[in-house]
Enzyme design. Structure first.
Site, PDB file in Angstrom:
ATOM      1  N   GLU A 154      14.953-112.133  23.228  1.00  0.00           N
ATOM      2  CA  GLU A 154      16.124-112.510  24.019  1.00  0.00           C
ATOM      3  C   GLU A 154      15.869-112.293  25.509  1.00  0.00           C
ATOM      4  O   GLU A 154      16.670-111.693  26.232  1.00  0.00           O
ATOM      5  CB  GLU A 154      17.354-111.746  23.534  1.00  0.00           C
ATOM      6  CG  GLU A 154      17.632-111.954  22.044  1.00  0.00           C
ATOM      7  CD  GLU A 154      18.883-111.221  21.542  1.00  0.00           C
ATOM      8  OE1 GLU A 154      19.496-110.482  22.337  1.00  0.00           O
ATOM      9  OE2 GLU A 154      19.234-111.408  20.362  1.00  0.00           O
ATOM     10  N   GLU A 192      16.811-113.573  13.513  1.00  0.00           N
ATOM     11  CA  GLU A 192      17.617-112.375  13.229  1.00  0.00           C
ATOM     12  C   GLU A 192      19.004-112.812  12.756  1.00  0.00           C
ATOM     13  O   GLU A 192      19.644-113.660  13.377  1.00  0.00           O
ATOM     14  CB  GLU A 192      17.800-111.506  14.475  1.00  0.00           C
ATOM     15  CG  GLU A 192      16.558-110.801  14.957  1.00  0.00           C
ATOM     16  CD  GLU A 192      16.828-109.945  16.199  1.00  0.00           C
ATOM     17  OE1 GLU A 192      18.010-109.560  16.425  1.00  0.00           O
ATOM     18  OE2 GLU A 192      15.867-109.659  16.944  1.00  0.00           O
TER      19      GLU A 192
END
Length: 493
Positions: A118, A265
């Protein structure tokens, strides 16, 4: 030249073989864990639970060594702290690939490098060199003749899509358009995939009550009949599907297509603080069980129905060393003593084997055809039954009648959901029977009559069993295709 052609042919076979096995569910392994089991124990645990795909957040040398000859597919991680250095130096990228990828292959089955985690939202100062780092790593893989086996991508969170609903109008945050355009161009050029971290838990808890919790948990919606994108009229039965589709539409808004989304995820915490009432063991079990069933349906979101949503559950162990709220430390599906935090089915359905008395759920004779169609639509939609076998060209398509198709869908739903309260009713159009309704190569869920005659072989939730872990059966048609491809590869040498 002959060796190069042989190598490319083998890679072709690997691709054909992998695609034939359908969608998979993998698991993330974080290491901020007290009393972490040894690497060899972790790998033994993965094998015991038929987990065949994992993602590491770094290039943990102990785990990579222990994975040797296991067949388990691995995504290795370049940490956020390493992104800047790699992005500034092609020699540093080459050294990283040599040390953390090439030195373990081919005995360790590394399939991708995840560049950071991220990055755009967690370390935005690294954004200017993110794509440069990806290019340097890819060039290092090319130099090592590993670029066909190892893809390069970068996981991003849903936070870079400010308004994910309705999915059809979703776009990336415009402040990141330049970087994301470069990322997508890289993925397209290298035949890689978009890595998405998608958490319905946060979508629900931060959503101010806009959506019901059942929508986040893949449960049938009681408070509203359906959630529909008003522009496309696509129905979304789960927040997970809507998040994935919002990503596809955001990619499309930058004029890219054909880039698959892999969810790197997804999960649900099983314990939270006083201000985290939805982080419960019941919700975590419900979410992950339904997530596994959803992914193994082998279908995509409404806008991309033929592109499976391969997904990695977050995570294997509780990372109790992490900072933040209580929930941050409690996403694991196993304790470090290798016991399960909660029951989690490792197969796509609760199939009954051995000498058990099997009860099947089928359509009633002479049931109203409109109600049967409604039941069939619900089972294959909100009910998340695996309806692939009743599609055209598949083993249970014929006879092409609503009664036959409904029987298959009803039974698949019933076998999966009866342990948690699912019933065999469908507005009075269904009934139970002890007579196995399987016929020819059409094998019903729950049947002990699993043969190689073209039926559907049970698939472990975390991927097909590797040869080391047991035999791996393919339908005859797929096996014939594999043999034909092998023969063709040998001819091409």
């Amino acid at each position: 030249m002959v060796l190069e052609k042989w190598f490319r042919s083998i890679l072709l076979l690997v691709g054909i073989f992998t695609n034939a096995l359908g969608a998979f569910v993998g698991v993330n392994i974080g290491t901020d864990v007290s009393n972490m089991p040894s690497a060899s124990d972790v790998v033994a645990m993965l094998k015991a639970n038929q987990i065949t795909h994992i993602r590491l957040y770094d290039a943990n040398n102990h785990i990579l060594e222990a994975l040797s000859n296991s067949g388990i597919e691995v995504i290795v991680g370049l940490t956020n702290e390493e992104v800047l250095g790699i992005g500034e130096s092609p020699s540093a990228a080459a050294a990283w690939v040599n040390e953390n990828v090439a030195s373990y292959m081919p005995s360790t089955n590394i399939t991708a490098i995840a560049v950071g985690s991220e990055v755009l939202t967690s370390i935005p100062n690294a954004a200017p060199v993110l794509v440069t780092a990806m290019n340097y790593l890819h060039k290092a893989l090319v130099a090592s003749n590993l670029n066909y086996q190892v893809k390069v991508s970068t996981p991003q969170s849903m936070d870079i899509i400010p308004k994910p609903f309705p999915p059809s109008t979703a776009t990336f945050n415009s402040s990141w358009n330049s970087t994301l355009y470069q990322v997508l161009q890289f993925l397209k050029n290298t035949n890689s995939y978009y890595m998405l971290n998608a958490y319905p838990y946060y979508g629900y808890t931060n959503g101010n009550g806009i959506f019901p919790i059942d929508y986040a948990l893949f449960q049938p919606l009681a408070s509203v009949k359906q959630i529909v994108d008003p522009n496309t009229l696509f129905q979304y039965n789960s927040m997970f599907d809507a998040m994935v589709d919002a990503t596809y539409y955001s990619i499309d808004a930058l004029n890219f297509s054909g880039i698959p989304v892999v969810v790197t995820e997804a999960g649900w915490p099983w314990l939270g603080g006083a201000n985290e009432p939805d982080a419960t063991i019941e919700n975590a079990e419900t979410f992950n069980s339904n997530l596994i069933r959803r992914v193994l349906n082998d279908s995509g979101p409404p806008s991309q129905p033929n592109t499976p949503i391969n997904t990695y559950i977050y995570e294997l162990f509780n990372e109790d060393k992490r900072t933040g709220p209580v929930s941050e430390k409690n996403w694991g599906i196993f304790f470090t003593n290798e016991s399960a935090v909660y029951p989690l089915s490792l197969s796509s359905s609760n199939r009954i084997t051995g000498n058990s008395s099997v009860v099947f759920c089928v359509a009633k004779d002479n049931a109203d055809s409109d109600k049967l169609q409604e039941g069939l639509n619900w089972a294959c939609g909100q009910g998340h039954a695996n309806c692939n076998a009743i599609q055209a060209g598949q083993p249970c398509y014929n006879p092409d009648t609503v009664e036959s198709h409904a029987s298959y869908a009803y039974n698949d739903y019933y076998q999966n959901m009866r342990s948690v309260g699912g019933t065999c009713d469908f507005q009075g159009t269904a009934t139970t029977t002890t007579n196995d309704p399987s016929y020819g190569s059409c094998i019903y869920t729950g049947s002990s009559n699993l043969t190689t005659g073209g039926g559907i072989t049970p698939t472990p939730a975390f991927g097909p069993v590797s040869p080391e872990g047991g035999s791996m059966k393919l339908p005859v048609s797929e096996l014939q295709s594999l043999i034909a491809a092998t023969f063709l590869a040998l001819i091409l040498l």
